[in-house]
Motif scaffolding. Structure first.
Motif, PDB file in Angstrom:
ATOM      1  N   LYS A   1     125.677  42.312  65.578  1.00 35.56           N
ATOM      2  CA  LYS A   1     124.724  43.593  66.540  1.00 35.56           C
ATOM      3  C   LYS A   1     124.822  43.172  68.070  1.00 35.56           C
ATOM      4  O   LYS A   1     125.178  44.251  68.037  1.00 35.56           O
ATOM      5  CB  LYS A   1     123.940  43.855  65.546  1.00 35.56           C
ATOM      6  N   MET A   2     124.441  42.500  68.340  1.00 39.84           N
ATOM      7  CA  MET A   2     124.121  42.152  70.159  1.00 39.84           C
ATOM      8  C   MET A   2     125.461  41.451  70.724  1.00 39.84           C
ATOM      9  O   MET A   2     125.566  42.213  71.968  1.00 39.84           O
ATOM     10  CB  MET A   2     123.099  41.101  70.146  1.00 39.84           C
ATOM     11  N   GLU A   3     126.236  41.826  69.661  1.00 39.97           N
ATOM     12  CA  GLU A   3     128.196  41.531  70.656  1.00 39.97           C
ATOM     13  C   GLU A   3     127.641  39.887  71.735  1.00 39.97           C
ATOM     14  O   GLU A   3     128.659  41.069  72.637  1.00 39.97           O
ATOM     15  CB  GLU A   3     128.855  42.250  71.174  1.00 39.97           C
ATOM     16  N   ILE A   4     127.478  38.940  70.764  1.00 37.93           N
ATOM     17  CA  ILE A   4     127.568  37.767  71.512  1.00 37.93           C
ATOM     18  C   ILE A   4     128.907  37.294  72.071  1.00 37.93           C
ATOM     19  O   ILE A   4     129.179  37.043  72.858  1.00 37.93           O
ATOM     20  CB  ILE A   4     126.146  37.138  71.071  1.00 37.93           C
ATOM     21  N   PHE A   5     128.811  37.126  70.505  1.00 39.21           N
ATOM     22  CA  PHE A   5     130.729  36.057  71.095  1.00 39.21           C
ATOM     23  C   PHE A   5     131.194  37.348  71.382  1.00 39.21           C
ATOM     24  O   PHE A   5     131.251  38.289  70.716  1.00 39.21           O
ATOM     25  CB  PHE A   5     130.598  36.024  69.665  1.00 39.21           C
ATOM     26  N   GLU A   6     132.031  37.530  71.909  1.00 37.49           N
ATOM     27  CA  GLU A   6     132.745  37.969  72.630  1.00 37.49           C
ATOM     28  C   GLU A   6     134.954  38.224  71.874  1.00 37.49           C
ATOM     29  O   GLU A   6     135.576  38.641  72.016  1.00 37.49           O
ATOM     30  CB  GLU A   6     134.060  38.037  74.734  1.00 37.49           C
ATOM     31  N   LYS A   7     134.708  36.855  71.647  1.00 38.10           N
ATOM     32  CA  LYS A   7     136.137  36.487  70.771  1.00 38.10           C
ATOM     33  C   LYS A   7     135.501  35.097  69.944  1.00 38.10           C
ATOM     34  O   LYS A   7     134.904  34.252  69.700  1.00 38.10           O
ATOM     35  CB  LYS A   7     136.863  35.450  71.483  1.00 38.10           C
ATOM     36  N   TYR A   8     136.189  35.607  68.747  1.00 35.65           N
ATOM     37  CA  TYR A   8     136.169  34.656  67.368  1.00 35.65           C
ATOM     38  C   TYR A   8     137.656  34.185  66.995  1.00 35.65           C
ATOM     39  O   TYR A   8     138.411  35.011  66.999  1.00 35.65           O
ATOM     40  CB  TYR A   8     135.635  35.628  65.613  1.00 35.65           C
ATOM     41  N   ILE A   9     137.584  33.296  67.176  1.00 37.35           N
ATOM     42  CA  ILE A   9     138.756  32.044  66.767  1.00 37.35           C
ATOM     43  C   ILE A   9     138.618  32.139  65.161  1.00 37.35           C
ATOM     44  O   ILE A   9     138.197  30.907  65.179  1.00 37.35           O
ATOM     45  CB  ILE A   9     139.588  31.189  67.586  1.00 37.35           C
ATOM     46  N   VAL A  10     139.324  32.206  64.024  1.00 35.74           N
ATOM     47  CA  VAL A  10     139.513  31.897  62.790  1.00 35.74           C
ATOM     48  C   VAL A  10     140.728  31.081  61.607  1.00 35.74           C
ATOM     49  O   VAL A  10     141.696  31.683  62.312  1.00 35.74           O
ATOM     50  CB  VAL A  10     139.251  32.914  61.430  1.00 35.74           C
ATOM     51  N   LEU A  11     140.528  29.802  61.962  1.00 35.32           N
ATOM     52  CA  LEU A  11     141.529  29.288  61.246  1.00 35.32           C
ATOM     53  C   LEU A  11     140.890  28.852  60.090  1.00 35.32           C
ATOM     54  O   LEU A  11     140.790  29.444  59.111  1.00 35.32           O
ATOM     55  CB  LEU A  11     140.841  27.743  61.961  1.00 35.32           C
ATOM     56  N   GLY A  12     142.938  28.335  59.354  1.00 29.80           N
ATOM     57  CA  GLY A  12     142.930  28.903  57.921  1.00 29.80           C
ATOM     58  C   GLY A  12     143.326  28.194  56.598  1.00 29.80           C
ATOM     59  O   GLY A  12     142.657  27.777  55.886  1.00 29.80           O
ATOM     60  N   ASP A  13     144.538  27.343  57.810  1.00 27.07           N
ATOM     61  CA  ASP A  13     144.953  26.881  56.419  1.00 27.07           C
ATOM     62  C   ASP A  13     144.405  24.666  55.963  1.00 27.07           C
ATOM     63  O   ASP A  13     144.536  24.240  57.322  1.00 27.07           O
ATOM     64  CB  ASP A  13     146.618  26.269  56.598  1.00 27.07           C
TER      65      ASP A  13
END
Length: 306
Positions: A276-288
């Motif tokens: 909500k505060m938009e602290i993180f500018e990027k989220y990187i999601v790893l999957g496999d």
């Protein structure tokens, strides 16, 4: 990876089995010894037993555990009492040895451990360049984005974070390196052994080894003037209070968290607040989980795919 050094951590019977099996240590993540149970080798894509002459699974004995602990500790287990209270021992090469057994309490505090019943050797992997694909999203010239790396266990988040730190610290073509402060609570990022980092985290990196994340983040900001603070596995309430102090002091934050998706993470109250505060500018999601470091998606502060 030096297989001989890894084999030398183990009791003679297990060492001989490893020599015969010739596992690919670059793909091997864990070697688990449980008293009276089969000896497991854990890979990203599954597991296998070590077998006696290719037939019956080898069953780990109490003597195997005792002998392995003696090799790991250099016959001075008492010297590792502080680490054992945390449930693991760091060894040369940056590898981490987890132990379980009967916990000895002093009031409500853990005093030590005896009757060790399981040893889990987690092998440290360095993959220089594995962060190449994500660095343009994290760093553009003079701007470094507050970034959260998300993955399930053994999904590669620590390995990826390690290389992100190295590249930020050393600099890349046309981009200068910056000072990075690392809080390595579980001695897993730097893999420090006797105070010396066994993994390459870059030339401008300062490391607080075996320090709680919340206190460590504050210590780095107060004393080391980092441009970037990096931590592995945010999760406790006090971690999030420290995150706010890092952000408001002008440092950039690179962190990781356990999760299968962005939605999974944002369902947790503290991450929800940061979103909500938009602290993180990027989220990187790893999957496999069958292949370490596979990028499932990269998202901006509003959760939109980049």
């Amino acid at each position: 990876m030096d297989g001989e050094n890894i084999q030398n951590l183990f009791a003679g019977n297990i060492r001989r089995l490893l020599i015969e099996a010739k596992p690919d240590y670059n793909c091997l993540y864990e070697i688990r010894l449980r008293a009276g149970r089969p000896l497991f080798l854990i890979y990203a894509g599954g597991e296998r037993f070590l077998r006696i002459k290719g037939h019956e699974p080898y069953l780990v004995t109490r003597q195997d555990l005792k002998e392995t602990l003696e090799y790991i500790s250099g016959y001075s287990l008492y010297a590792y009492e502080d680490e054992i209270r945390q449930g693991y021992i760091s060894v040369q090469g940056g590898h981490r040895v987890g132990v379980t057994g009967k916990v000895i309490l002093n009031g409500d505090r853990i005093k030590g451990m005896k009757y060790i019943s399981c040893i889990n050797v987690r092998l440290s992997h360095q993959l220089p360049g594995c962060a190449d694909a994500v660095m343009p999203y994290i760093q553009r010239q003079n701007h470094i984005a507050h970034t959260l790396i998300i993955s399930p266990p053994r999904g590669g988040k620590t390995t990826l974070l390690r290389d992100v730190i190295r590249q930020l610290s050393n600099g890349r073509e046309g981009i200068s390196g910056v000072t990075v402060g690392v809080v390595d609570e579980r001695s897993e990022l730097a893999g420090s052994w006797q105070g010396i980092p066994q993994n390459d985290l870059g030339m401008r990196t300062d490391i607080l080894d075996a320090c709680p994340k919340a206190e460590g983040m504050k210590m780095l900001v107060r004393s080391m003037s980092p441009d970037v603070v990096a931590v592995d596995e945010l999760g406790r309430e006090e971690d999030f209070r420290a995150v706010e102090s890092v952000i408001y002091c002008g440092c950039r934050l690179i962190a990781t968290a356990h999760g299968n998706s962005l939605e999974d993470i944002l369902a947790q109250p503290f991450f929800q607040k940061l979103k909500k505060m938009e602290i993180f500018e990027k989220y990187i999601v790893l999957g496999d989980r069958n292949q370490t470091g596979v990028i499932k998606g990269i998202y901006d502060a509003k959760g939109r795919r980049c």
